[in-house]
Scaffold this active site. Structure first.
Site, PDB file in Angstrom:
ATOM      1  N   GLU A 174       0.828  -1.205   0.000  1.00  0.00           N
ATOM      2  CA  GLU A 174       0.000   0.000   0.000  1.00  0.00           C
ATOM      3  C   GLU A 174       0.867   1.260   0.000  1.00  0.00           C
ATOM      4  OE1 GLU A 174      -3.171  -0.316   2.864  1.00  0.00           O
ATOM      5  OE2 GLU A 174      -3.548  -2.407   2.340  1.00  0.00           O
ATOM      6  N   HIS A 176     -17.472 -10.828   6.740  1.00  0.00           N
ATOM      7  CA  HIS A 176     -16.178 -10.175   6.951  1.00  0.00           C
ATOM      8  C   HIS A 176     -15.386 -10.954   7.979  1.00  0.00           C
ATOM      9  CE1 HIS A 176     -13.558  -6.632   8.364  1.00  0.00           C
ATOM     10  NE2 HIS A 176     -13.125  -7.027   7.183  1.00  0.00           N
ATOM     11  N   GLU A 191     -11.920 -10.293   9.493  1.00  0.00           N
ATOM     12  CA  GLU A 191     -10.642  -9.640   9.788  1.00  0.00           C
ATOM     13  C   GLU A 191      -9.866 -10.528  10.760  1.00  0.00           C
ATOM     14  OE1 GLU A 191      -7.479  -7.961   9.782  1.00  0.00           O
ATOM     15  OE2 GLU A 191      -8.949  -6.821   8.608  1.00  0.00           O
ATOM     16  N   GLU A 240      -5.417  -6.861   2.394  1.00  0.00           N
ATOM     17  CA  GLU A 240      -4.060  -7.067   2.917  1.00  0.00           C
ATOM     18  C   GLU A 240      -3.574  -8.462   2.498  1.00  0.00           C
ATOM     19  OE1 GLU A 240      -6.410  -4.272   4.692  1.00  0.00           O
ATOM     20  OE2 GLU A 240      -6.598  -6.344   5.408  1.00  0.00           O
ATOM     21  N   GLU A 261      -7.354  -6.781  -2.581  1.00  0.00           N
ATOM     22  CA  GLU A 261      -6.797  -5.436  -2.446  1.00  0.00           C
ATOM     23  C   GLU A 261      -5.362  -5.494  -2.995  1.00  0.00           C
ATOM     24  OE1 GLU A 261      -7.305  -2.113   1.045  1.00  0.00           O
ATOM     25  OE2 GLU A 261      -6.276  -3.971   1.545  1.00  0.00           O
ATOM     26  N   GLU A 294      -9.830   4.151   0.760  1.00  0.00           N
ATOM     27  CA  GLU A 294      -9.768   4.593   2.154  1.00  0.00           C
ATOM     28  C   GLU A 294      -8.671   5.622   2.390  1.00  0.00           C
ATOM     29  OE1 GLU A 294      -7.567   0.553   2.189  1.00  0.00           O
ATOM     30  OE2 GLU A 294      -9.192   1.552   1.093  1.00  0.00           O
TER      31      GLU A 294
END
Length: 696
Positions: free
Chosen positions: A199, A399, A401, A480, A498, A504
Site C-alpha cells: 500500500e 467479513h 478480519e 491485505e 486489495e 480509504e
C-alpha cells in the site's frame, strides 16, 4: 625437426627415438583431443533458443563459463540482456556453476478457453514451450529443469525440481534469478519488504534508481518499448521482490520465512512462473497480461456457477470517516439496525449484497488473538439480519478480519464457513491488517511464529482459504493479501483482492492518492488481476471534511478503468441520494465483461478503457487523467459497424477539476456509429464515463 627423413644421417640412438615418437603420435593426439573435448564441454557455450509462434520474440538459454544464463530478444534485439540463473540451497550451497544443458524437449499449444467471469470471456493461450535440463557437473550432478513458454507478447519460465537423491527435500535459502533490462529505461514501482505491504504510492524513477521493488514492476525504455516483470501461479512458494543489484540488473529476493529457509518442498517440486511482459505501448502491455492467467492451472473447483460477480454496498466507509467503529460500543457500526437499513437500501436500488464489518467478537485485540469468526457481538443479531436479507433478495457479504492472525483463522476455518453457509453468506471479505512480518501462526506444539504476507506460509494459506471456502460455496475478497498471480483461474472463487492503496486513503491518507494513481495502477498493479478499489465516493469528502482530490465524473470512471468483479458503492447511502445522476451510472454499470480494450493510455498520465457487457451488445468506456487537463478523441471503430448507438456521457463540467468545482459534471447523450469519434474533455484530476447502447 630432427625426426624427418634427414634423421638417417644421425646415429642409431636418435633414429630409434624417432621411431618410437612416430609410433606414439596417434596416442598423444588422441589424449590431446580428449583433454580438449573435456575442457570444451565444461567451458564452451551451449545454446538453445525458443521463439514465439509469431517468431518475433525469442528466449535463449546458454552456458557461459559454466554458468546458466538466459536472454530475451525481440526482432533480434535484446530486451533482457544475459541474466544469470541459480539457487542458494540450504545445506548444499550454490546451485550456479559447473552447469551444462541437456537436450531440450519442445511442444506447442494453441487453444482458447472461457473464463467463468473476467475482463474478457475468452482467453487465447498460444505459446511454444521448451524444457531444458540444467545439470550440475560436480559429483552430485543435481539437475533442475528450466521450463520456458514463449508467447507473442511475453515469456514465462519456471524451475522444476525432479525427484533426485540430492534434491528430494528441497530447501531454498534464495533464488538467484536475474533480470537485466537492456536499454535505458524508466520504472514505475512500489517498495518491497517495507512495513505497509503493497500500500504505497507508485514511484516513477530511472530504472537505475529503483531500490527493492514489489512486482508487477513496469519499465518503459527510451525507444518506447514497455516491459513488466511479475510472477504467476504463486501457490506453494515465497513471493519475490526485485532487488536492484547494479545498473539495470535486478535479482529475485524471496520474502522471508520464520524458518531458517525461505522455501521448502518435497520433490517433484516447481517454482512459480517468472513472467516478462513485452509490448509496444501501455495499452498493449495491459492486453499482454493474459499470459499470467495462461500460466496458471485450469479451474480445479468444477461447477462454479455459484460464484456471482455483483455490486455491493456496506457498513465500511463510516468507519474510515470515524463516525462509526468496528468495536462493539457506543459508536459501533455493525449493529442489527444499521444492517437492516443497508439491506433496505440495497434492495431498493438493485445491489447484490451488503458488507457488514465489525459484526463478530474480537475487535480489536493484539494480533487478533480474541477473534471469534462464528460468534456475533451482542449488538448484532445475525439470525435476524440474514433472514431479513434473504426475504429482500439480498445477500450478506461476510467479513473475517484476522489482524494478521492467520493461524487462529485456520483453526476456526471450518466452523466459520459452516456458520456463514447456514446464514446464506455467499462471499466474504478477509483481512490481514498487520505490519509486514506480522502474520502470526502456531506450530503443532503451540510455538508462535511470525511470517510475512508474501512468504510461503501465506501463499499456502490463501490456497487453503480458497479451497475451504469453495467447499461451502463461498467466494473470497481478500484484503491485505498476498499479491495476485492469476490464481483466480485455478480457484475462480478468488473473486478480487486489495494489494494496493484503495479509496480509504482518500478518507484519511497523508498524503491521499494522487491524480496519477489510477493511470498508474492500470499498467502496473492491474496487470496482475482484479483490484477492490472501493470507488464511488460521490460526496468527495473524507474524514473531518477533508476534500478528496477527485471529481464526480472520475469516481464513475473508476468503475470501468479499475476492474473488479465485485464493485463497491462505497459511500454512505444518503450521499447517493444527493447525486442522482452519478448514482444512476453506478447502478447501471456492469461488473462482468465480454471483452476489454484499452483504447489509449500512458503510464501515470491517462487511460481510456472500453469494456463490453458479458453476453450483451452495450459498451462502457471510462477515462481518467492525472493532474493535467486533457481532451481525447475516442475512435469508436471497435463497436458494431452495422449499428447505431446512443452514447450517454458523464463528464467533467466547465470549471471542474481537482482545483476547481469537483462536483461540476455534465450528463448528455449523442447518437454515434463505428465511424464516429467522441471528443471528451477531462479536467485536471478528473475523468468521464460513457455507456454505448445499440439503438433499437
Amino acid at each position: 625437426m630432427i625426426c624427418t627423413d634427414n634423421a638417417k644421417g644421425f646415429g642409431v640412438a636418435v633414429r630409434e627415438a624417432c621411431r618410437h615418437l612416430r609410433a606414439s603420435i596417434p596416442l598423444i593426439l588422441g589424449m590431446l583431443l580428449l583433454t580438449h573435448a573435456a575442457t570444451a564441454s565444461a567451458r564452451d557455450d551451449i545454446t538453445y533458443r525458443q521463439c514465439s509462434p509469431e517468431g518475433r520474440l525469442c528466449f535463449v538459454v546458454t552456458t557461459v563459463e559454466t554458468m546458466a544464463t538466459y536472454r530475451v530478444e525481440r526482432d533480434g534485439k535484446m530486451v533482457i540482456a544475459p541474466s544469470q540463473l541459480g539457487f542458494m540451497l540450504r545445506g548444499a550451497g550454490k546451485w550456479e556453476r559447473s552447469m551444462r544443458l541437456g537436450e531440450p524437449v519442445r511442444r506447442s499449444n494453441d487453444e482458447t478457453w472461457e473464463q467463468p467471469w473476467g475482463e474478457s470471456r475468452l482467453v487465447t493461450d498460444h505459446h511454444n514451450e521448451m524444457s531444458v535440463p540444467i545439470i550440475e557437473q560436480r559429483k552430485a550432478r543435481r539437475a533442475i529443469n528450466l521450463v520456458v513458454r514463449v508467447f507473442d507478447s511475453g515469456v514465462g519460465f519456471r524451475f522444476e525440481f525432479p525427484d533426485h537423491p540430492q534434491l528430494r527435500d528441497v530447501m531454498i535459502d534464495e533464488e538467484l534469478t536475474e533480470f537485466v533490462i537492456a536499454g535505458d529505461a524508466e520504472a514505475w514501482w512500489i517498495p518491497g519488504g517495507e512495513w505497509n505491504r503493497y500500500e504505497y504510492i507508485y514511484s516513477h524513477t530511472p530504472a537505475r534508481e529503483v531500490g527493492t521493488a514489489h512486482s508487477p514492476i513496469t519499465f518503459r525504455r527510451t525507444d518506447g518499448l514497455h516491459i513488466a516483470i511479475h510472477e504467476a501461479a504463486l501457490a506453494d512458494y515465497a513471493g519475490f521482490w526485485l532487488q536492484r543489484i547494479d545498473g539495470q540488473r535486478f535479482r529475485t529476493r524471496l520474502a522471508p520465512s520464520s524458518q531458517p529457509w525461505k522455501v521448502r518442498g518435497d520433490a517433484p517440486f516447481h517454482t512459480p512462473w517468472r513472467v516478462i511482459l513485452i509490448a509496444e505501448d501501455a495499452p498493449a502491455l495491459y492486453a499482454a497480461s493474459d499470459i499470467i492467467l495462461n500460466l496458471n492451472e485450469p479451474n480445479k473447483l468444477g461447477d462454479v456457477s455459484w460464484v456471482r460477480p455483483h455490486k455491493y454496498i456496506g457498513i465500511w466507509w463510516a468507519m474510515h470517516l470515524d463516525q462509526w467503529s468496528w468495536n462493539d460500543g457506543p459508536k459501533h457500526g455493525g449493529t442489527t439496525e444499521n444492517a437492516l437499513r443497508y439491506i433496505d437500501f440495497a434492495a431498493e436500488h438493485g445491489f447484490g449484497s451488503v458488507l457488514i464489518e465489525g459484526w463478530n467478537v474480537g475487535w480489536w485485540s493484539e494480533s487478533g488473538r480474541n477473534f471469534k469468526f462464528a460468534e456475533a457481538v451482542p449488538g448484532h443479531d445475525m439470525d435476524r439480519v440474514s433472514a431479513y436479507a434473504k426475504a429482500k433478495g439480498i445477500e450478506i457479504m461476510g467479513h473475517h478480519e484476522t489482524a494478521g492472525n492467520a493461524g487462529l483463522y485456520e483453526r476456526q476455518l471450518e466452523a466459520a464457513y459452516d456458520y456463514y453457509e447456514r446464514q446464506g453468506v455467499r462471499s466474504v471479505k478477509t483481512g490481514y491488517v498487520a505490519d509486514a512480518g506480522g502474520v502470526l501462526r502456531e506450530d503443532p506444539d503451540g510455538t508462535e511464529r511470525w511470517e510475512w504476507h508474501d512468504g510461503q506460509y501465506m501463499a499456502r494459506h490463501h490456497v487453503r482459504i480458497a479451497q475451504a471456502a469453495a467447499e461451502h460455496r463461498i467466494a473470497i475478497n481478500a484484503h491485505e493479501p498476498i499479491k495476485d498471480t492469476g490464481m483466480r483461474r485455478t480457484y475462480p472463487n478468488l473473486l478480487t483482492r486489495e494489494g494496493a492503496r484503495g479509496m480509504e486513503y482518500q478518507a484519511w491518507g497523508e498524503p491521499p492518492n494522487p491524480a496519477s494513481h489510477e493511470p498508474t495502477l492500470l499498467f502496473t498493479r492491474m496487470l496482475s488481476g482484479p483490484f477492490d478499489l472501493t470507488p464511488g465516493i460521490v460526496s468527495l469528502e473524507g474524514r473531518d471534511g477533508r476534500a478528496i482530490p477527485s471529481t464526480l465524473a472520475r469516481q464513475l470512471a473508476d468503475y470501468v478503468v479499475i476492474y473488479s468483479p465485485l464493485q463497491m458503492a462505497a459511500d454512505l447511502p444518503e450521499n447517493y441520494l444527493k447525486q442522482p445522476d452519478a448514482f444512476e451510472f453506478i447502478k447501471r454499470v456492469p461488473v462482468d465483461w465480454e471483452q476489454t480494450r484499452v483504447l489509449e493510455g500512458r503510464i501515470g498520465e491517462y487511460a481510456i478503457v472500453a469494456r463490453q457487457r458479458r453476453g450483451g451488445n452495450d459498451w462502457w468506456i471510462g477515462g481518467v487523467t492525472n493532474s493535467k487537463r486533457r481532451e481525447v478523441a475516442i475512435d469508436l471503430a471497435f463497436i458494431d459497424p452495422g449499428a447505431r448507438y446512443t452514447a450517454e456521457i458523464w463528464r467533467d463540467g466547465p470549471g471542474g477539476g481537482i482545483e476547481g468545482d469537483r462536483f461540476a459534471m455534465v450528463r448528455e447523450t449523442r447518437e454515434v456509429t463505428s465511424a464516429s469519434k467522441l471528443s471528451v474533455m477531462m479536467e485536471a484530476g478528473g475523468g468521464f464515463a460513457i455507456s454505448l447502447r445499440p439503438v433499437e
